[in-house]
Write an enzyme that holds these catalytic residues in place. Structure first.
Site, PDB file in Angstrom:
ATOM      1  N   TYR A 244     -50.145 -63.612   9.383  1.00 17.56           N
ATOM      2  CA  TYR A 244     -49.530 -63.429  10.705  1.00 17.56           C
ATOM      3  C   TYR A 244     -49.883 -64.620  11.603  1.00 17.56           C
ATOM      4  O   TYR A 244     -50.799 -65.384  11.283  1.00 17.56           O
ATOM      5  CB  TYR A 244     -49.924 -62.087  11.344  1.00 17.56           C
ATOM      6  CG  TYR A 244     -51.404 -61.781  11.444  1.00 17.56           C
ATOM      7  CD1 TYR A 244     -52.114 -62.059  12.599  1.00 17.56           C
ATOM      8  CD2 TYR A 244     -52.077 -61.188  10.381  1.00 17.56           C
ATOM      9  CE1 TYR A 244     -53.460 -61.755  12.701  1.00 17.56           C
ATOM     10  CE2 TYR A 244     -53.425 -60.876  10.470  1.00 17.56           C
ATOM     11  CZ  TYR A 244     -54.111 -61.174  11.632  1.00 17.56           C
ATOM     12  OH  TYR A 244     -55.443 -60.885  11.742  1.00 17.56           O
ATOM     13  N   HIS A 294     -54.180 -67.181   8.496  1.00 17.36           N
ATOM     14  CA  HIS A 294     -53.217 -68.079   9.151  1.00 17.36           C
ATOM     15  C   HIS A 294     -52.978 -69.289   8.260  1.00 17.36           C
ATOM     16  O   HIS A 294     -53.904 -69.765   7.604  1.00 17.36           O
ATOM     17  CB  HIS A 294     -53.753 -68.589  10.492  1.00 17.36           C
ATOM     18  CG  HIS A 294     -54.206 -67.500  11.403  1.00 17.36           C
ATOM     19  ND1 HIS A 294     -53.403 -66.451  11.755  1.00 17.36           N
ATOM     20  CD2 HIS A 294     -55.392 -67.289  12.019  1.00 17.36           C
ATOM     21  CE1 HIS A 294     -54.076 -65.646  12.565  1.00 17.36           C
ATOM     22  NE2 HIS A 294     -55.282 -66.120  12.728  1.00 17.36           N
TER      23      HIS A 294
HETATM   24  C1  NCC Z   1     -63.888 -66.979  12.579  1.00 16.04           C
HETATM   25  C2  NCC Z   1     -62.576 -66.552  13.139  1.00 16.04           C
HETATM   26  O1  NCC Z   1     -62.102 -65.455  12.889  1.00 16.04           O
HETATM   27  N1  NCC Z   1     -61.968 -67.440  13.942  1.00 16.04           N
HETATM   28  C3  NCC Z   1     -60.668 -67.153  14.545  1.00 16.04           C
HETATM   29  C4  NCC Z   1     -60.819 -67.297  16.053  1.00 16.04           C
HETATM   30  C5  NCC Z   1     -61.863 -66.304  16.613  1.00 16.04           C
HETATM   31  O2  NCC Z   1     -61.497 -64.986  16.259  1.00 16.04           O
HETATM   32  C6  NCC Z   1     -61.903 -66.400  18.145  1.00 16.04           C
HETATM   33  O3  NCC Z   1     -62.109 -67.727  18.545  1.00 16.04           O
HETATM   34  C7  NCC Z   1     -63.043 -65.541  18.686  1.00 16.04           C
HETATM   35  O4  NCC Z   1     -63.085 -65.632  20.080  1.00 16.04           O
HETATM   36  O5  NCC Z   1     -59.547 -67.035  16.694  1.00 16.04           O
HETATM   37  C8  NCC Z   1     -58.442 -67.838  16.262  1.00 16.04           C
HETATM   38  O6  NCC Z   1     -58.468 -69.183  16.807  1.00 16.04           O
HETATM   39  P1  NCC Z   1     -59.422 -69.945  17.879  1.00 16.04           P
HETATM   40  O7  NCC Z   1     -59.878 -69.061  18.975  1.00 16.04           O
HETATM   41  O8  NCC Z   1     -60.470 -70.682  17.116  1.00 16.04           O
HETATM   42  O9  NCC Z   1     -58.434 -71.013  18.485  1.00 16.04           O
HETATM   43  C9  NCC Z   1     -57.286 -70.646  19.246  1.00 16.04           C
HETATM   44  C10 NCC Z   1     -56.080 -71.458  18.797  1.00 16.04           C
HETATM   45  O10 NCC Z   1     -56.293 -72.837  19.073  1.00 16.04           O
HETATM   46  C11 NCC Z   1     -55.715 -73.653  18.042  1.00 16.04           C
HETATM   47  N2  NCC Z   1     -56.763 -74.534  17.490  1.00 16.04           N
HETATM   48  C12 NCC Z   1     -58.069 -74.241  17.634  1.00 16.04           C
HETATM   49  C13 NCC Z   1     -59.015 -75.116  17.159  1.00 16.04           C
HETATM   50  C14 NCC Z   1     -58.620 -76.277  16.522  1.00 16.04           C
HETATM   51  N3  NCC Z   1     -59.504 -77.189  16.071  1.00 16.04           N
HETATM   52  N4  NCC Z   1     -57.323 -76.553  16.367  1.00 16.04           N
HETATM   53  C15 NCC Z   1     -56.381 -75.697  16.850  1.00 16.04           C
HETATM   54  O11 NCC Z   1     -55.185 -75.992  16.707  1.00 16.04           O
HETATM   55  C16 NCC Z   1     -55.118 -72.687  17.021  1.00 16.04           C
HETATM   56  O12 NCC Z   1     -53.743 -72.583  17.306  1.00 16.04           O
HETATM   57  C17 NCC Z   1     -55.813 -71.381  17.319  1.00 16.04           C
HETATM   58  O13 NCC Z   1     -55.009 -70.256  17.038  1.00 16.04           O
HETATM   59  C18 NCC Z   1     -57.155 -67.177  16.782  1.00 16.04           C
HETATM   60  O14 NCC Z   1     -57.256 -66.156  17.439  1.00 16.04           O
HETATM   61  O15 NCC Z   1     -56.086 -67.754  16.490  1.00 16.04           O
HETATM   62  C19 NCC Z   1     -58.313 -67.927  14.735  1.00 16.04           C
HETATM   63  C20 NCC Z   1     -59.647 -68.177  14.063  1.00 16.04           C
HETATM   64  O16 NCC Z   1     -59.478 -68.046  12.661  1.00 16.04           O
HETATM   65  C1  LIG Z   2     -61.118 -65.848   9.672  1.00 18.50           C
HETATM   66  C2  LIG Z   2     -60.586 -64.501   9.383  1.00 18.50           C
HETATM   67  O1  LIG Z   2     -59.788 -64.305   8.489  1.00 18.50           O
HETATM   68  N1  LIG Z   2     -61.042 -63.543  10.133  1.00 18.50           N
HETATM   69  C3  LIG Z   2     -60.561 -62.174   9.952  1.00 18.50           C
HETATM   70  C4  LIG Z   2     -59.986 -61.705  11.238  1.00 18.50           C
HETATM   71  O2  LIG Z   2     -58.898 -62.526  11.549  1.00 18.50           O
HETATM   72  C5  LIG Z   2     -58.730 -62.732  12.888  1.00 18.50           C
HETATM   73  O3  LIG Z   2     -58.182 -61.541  13.413  1.00 18.50           O
HETATM   74  C6  LIG Z   2     -57.939 -61.580  14.793  1.00 18.50           C
HETATM   75  C7  LIG Z   2     -57.420 -60.248  15.254  1.00 18.50           C
HETATM   76  O4  LIG Z   2     -58.331 -59.251  14.969  1.00 18.50           O
HETATM   77  C8  LIG Z   2     -56.954 -62.691  15.091  1.00 18.50           C
HETATM   78  O5  LIG Z   2     -55.710 -62.448  14.516  1.00 18.50           O
HETATM   79  C9  LIG Z   2     -57.481 -64.011  14.575  1.00 18.50           C
HETATM   80  O6  LIG Z   2     -56.520 -65.000  14.806  1.00 18.50           O
HETATM   81  C10 LIG Z   2     -57.794 -63.897  13.097  1.00 18.50           C
HETATM   82  O7  LIG Z   2     -58.388 -65.103  12.654  1.00 18.50           O
HETATM   83  C11 LIG Z   2     -59.553 -60.268  11.125  1.00 18.50           C
HETATM   84  O8  LIG Z   2     -58.441 -60.163  10.259  1.00 18.50           O
HETATM   85  C12 LIG Z   2     -60.731 -59.430  10.636  1.00 18.50           C
HETATM   86  C13 LIG Z   2     -60.281 -58.006  10.364  1.00 18.50           C
HETATM   87  O9  LIG Z   2     -60.490 -57.248  11.525  1.00 18.50           O
HETATM   88  O10 LIG Z   2     -61.231 -59.948   9.429  1.00 18.50           O
HETATM   89  C14 LIG Z   2     -61.724 -61.284   9.562  1.00 18.50           C
HETATM   90  O11 LIG Z   2     -62.251 -61.693   8.333  1.00 18.50           O
END
Ligand code: NCC
Ligand SMILES: CC(=O)N[C@@H]1[C@@H](O[C@@H]2O[C@H](CO)[C@H](O)[C@H](O)[C@H]2O)[C@@H](O)[C@@H](CO)O[C@H]1O
Length: 318
Positions: A244, A294
């Protein structure tokens, strides 16, 4: 007889002037037009304006180019669907069955409560009876900055530029305090899912402690992203890559649909393809590649393609 004819002439002149002035004001071409009062010239101008009125639809915004204007890129036109609604409101809360099934599978939620009952409860609490961003003058230029969390923002000095936008979109835990010169300080929309702020177990209730009116306004100004819009992005734009869309892509697509001009900052992985953050050394920045939740590369290509066809501007940082 003479009186009637005079009245007709007056009415014709009035209608003629009204249409001419209106079509000038509608300003279809942005060209400077000089007005002469030579009757033959006026007739020619009048007929040209009437023709334009039928040939060209009204421009959707007053920017140099407007995102929602089709006809510049087939790739974009095949994906962009202006009828899709980014917000969930009480009016569109009956999520289509196929969107609902797709959305339910995203996180494999076990025995969820009825969605419809939950939405009825939700919209009893927060307003959500209309889309707050649709209400604007039709002839405006809404400029938006979408600020991702990438480490490429460090030392970028984009702060002032970012703050000059009408809307500034940020996501998850992104801080501004202490990073103003690189990321700015203005935020109009912050995209989060609950655990991106703080993970809470299913049986834990969040209790908001209000110290000021603003703390309560925080609840009543909550807006909800539309699951059907998420599915539209997954199908039309992501072509089913990853499981997604990331929060970054959800924010960028939101901006494409509610803004006239979009400038993108803070998108771009590090040399290992990890999503590193500008404010911390996040060691799990590469986890999304392992889990496949992703498709970071495919998402990044969408962003670069949008920039190459000049629908957005991409600021690559450092
Ligand atoms: C470990 C993990 O689950 N990380 C996820 C994190 C994490 O859950 C949150 O930061 C917690 O506050 O969230 C995500 O992503 P994250 O919060 O890292 O980043 C938001 C969006 O910014 C863009 N990005 C970020 C860093 C980078 N070096 N390049 C980028 O292009 C991406 O478009 C990214 O989606 C998420 O929600 O998408 C996706 C990440 O996979
Ligand atoms: C890195 C990863 O796969 N983490 C998953 C986590 O994914 C994150 O979920 C968020 C929403 O809950 C959001 O979509 C974010 O962008 C994702 O990276 C979840 O799927 C979680 C299950 O609750 O499992 C983690 O391993």
């Amino acid at each position: 007889m003479v009186v009637v004819r005079r009245r007709n002439v007056k009415m014709f002149t009035f209608a003629f002037l009204l249409i001419t002035v209106t079509s000038f004001l509608l300003n279809y071409t942005h060209q400077v037009t000089t007005t002469t009062w030579d009757p033959r010239h006026l007739v020619v101008q009048f007929s040209e304006h009437v023709q334009k009125l039928f040939r060209y639809p009204r421009r959707p915004c007053s920017c140099h180019t407007c995102i929602s204007e089709l006809g510049h890129s087939l790739w974009f036109d095949q994906r962009f669907n202006s009828t899709m609604q980014p917000f969930l409101t009480s009016q569109n809360a009956l999520i289509p069955e196929d969107s609902y099934r797709w959305w339910l599978k995203l996180q494999g939620e076990k025995a969820p409560k009825s969605l419809n009952a939950t939405l009825t409860e939700l919209f009893g609490l927060i307003p959500g009876d209309r889309d707050p961003l649709q209400e604007r003058g039709s002839y405006t230029c809404r400029r938006c900055a979408v600020v991702g969390n990438s480490g490429n923002l460090r030392q970028s000095q984009y702060g002032q530029d970012i703050d000059s936008h009408d809307f500034v979109l940020r996501m998850n835990r992104a801080p501004t305090a202490g990073y103003e010169s690189d990321v700015g300080s203005k935020t109009t929309h912050h995209f989060v899912y609950p655990e991106s702020y703080k993970e809470l177990a299913a049986n834990v209730s969040m209790i908001l402690i209000p110290f000021k009116t603003l703390d309560l306004r925080w609840v009543v100004t909550i807006l909800v992203y539309n699951p059907a819009f998420m599915k539209y992005i997954y199908e039309n734009w992501l072509e089913h890559h990853g499981r997604y869309p990331s929060t970054g892509l959800l924010s960028l697509m939101f901006a494409l649909h509610v803004c006239d001009e979009v400038n993108v900052y803070g998108f771009g992985a590090d040399s290992k393809g990890h999503w590193h953050h500008y404010w911390e050394n996040n060691t799990s920045g590469g986890a999304f590649r392992k889990t496949g939740v992703h498709d970071g590369d495919f998402e990044f290509n969408i962003t670069l393609t949008l920039a190459s066809i000049e629908k957005i501007k991409f600021f690559k940082g450092r």
